[in-house]
Design an enzyme around this catalytic site. Sequence first.
Site, mmCIF file in Angstrom:
data_model
loop_
_atom_site.group_PDB
_atom_site.id
_atom_site.type_symbol
_atom_site.label_atom_id
_atom_site.label_comp_id
_atom_site.label_asym_id
_atom_site.label_seq_id
_atom_site.Cartn_x
_atom_site.Cartn_y
_atom_site.Cartn_z
ATOM 1 N N ASP A 1 0.818 -1.207 0.000
ATOM 2 C CA ASP A 1 0.000 0.000 0.000
ATOM 3 C C ASP A 1 0.856 1.263 0.000
ATOM 4 O OD1 ASP A 1 -3.153 -0.569 0.586
ATOM 5 O OD2 ASP A 1 -1.866 -2.191 1.271
ATOM 6 N N LYS B 1 -1.019 -5.041 4.122
ATOM 7 C CA LYS B 1 -2.073 -5.562 4.990
ATOM 8 C C LYS B 1 -1.495 -6.176 6.261
ATOM 9 C CE LYS B 1 -5.563 -5.265 4.534
ATOM 10 N NZ LYS B 1 -6.418 -4.194 5.132
#
Length: 345
Positions: free
Chosen positions: A237, A248
């Site tokens: 991300d 995550k």
Amino acid sequence: MPIADQIRPIRWQNDALELLDQRQLPAQEHYLRLQEVEAVAAAIRDMVVRGAPAIGITAAFGMALAARAIAGTADWRESLNRSAEVLKRARPTAVNLAWAVQQQLHNAGLCDDVTTASEALLRWAQELLAQDIRDNQRMGALGAEVLPPEGGILTHCNTGSLATGGYGTALGVIRAGIAAGRNWRIYADETRPWLQGARLTAWELQKDGIPFSLNVDGAAAHLMARGEIQAVIVGADRIAANGDTANKIGTYALAVLAHYHDIPFFVAAPVSTVDFAMPHGNGIVIEERPAEEVRQCGGRELTPAGVAVRNPAFDVTPAALIAAIITEKGVVRPPFLEGLAALGG
């Protein structure tokens, strides 16, 4: 093995943004039709769409919708800036969101009026979507050459078409390798608390006819100890300039386990996920999500009432635990600071 690659979670149809509602998968394939920037921000915040590249593309379309809504407004640039802030607040960790919004503000700045800006922003969002799919296919081909030619490949969360414009990042590498005849056994972590592996990655792999096993997150160490895993590949991300990677929650634990068992740990992500202004991972803002996501599953209470919860959505894996970062522009190995900077120009 031919790969269908027909999943497209983001589309522009009949002057509206349509998003495949990932909260309802795998039970139902339902597209939400969005025509206002506030609805786009809510869709990002509420996990209708998730995955850093997909969030960025969605935000780009959100900016296009915002420009269309303020046609005829004298202070349209100020209004567009307000919409940009609404979108950027939706989720703080994924750098692609802020990157896409800033790119759209830049595109608008090159325009003399809101009508021209509206057309330019929509055109760029559509180009971004198409380019993301092409980049993912390129990333997949590069990654397939880097991973071991055979053995067990473990992945975490969902990094496929649903997390991107199409094809996927880490799951795109798996798609490319299987299509090229790699003798891989795929393992997918269920990925608590949203179960992106159990609901989404499993759904995608089944659609493509790729054999796999679903495992609970806590089984990864056992599988590694038994020699069933030869590589781990995940998405990202946000990647700091030195290679520290936010992904995550649970990714860091996998990287530590892989290091202990001498298993290579790979990250697959587009260059747009690299935050060159972030020197290292300590500065990455980690989103804390609502306690109900941990207390409940499918709306059913799992815990005693009122139990305290920590629900960080992401963790940061130190660059020292990463064997290589696979991008659409090339594969970077340590030291990442120099290699990533070269790719980013």
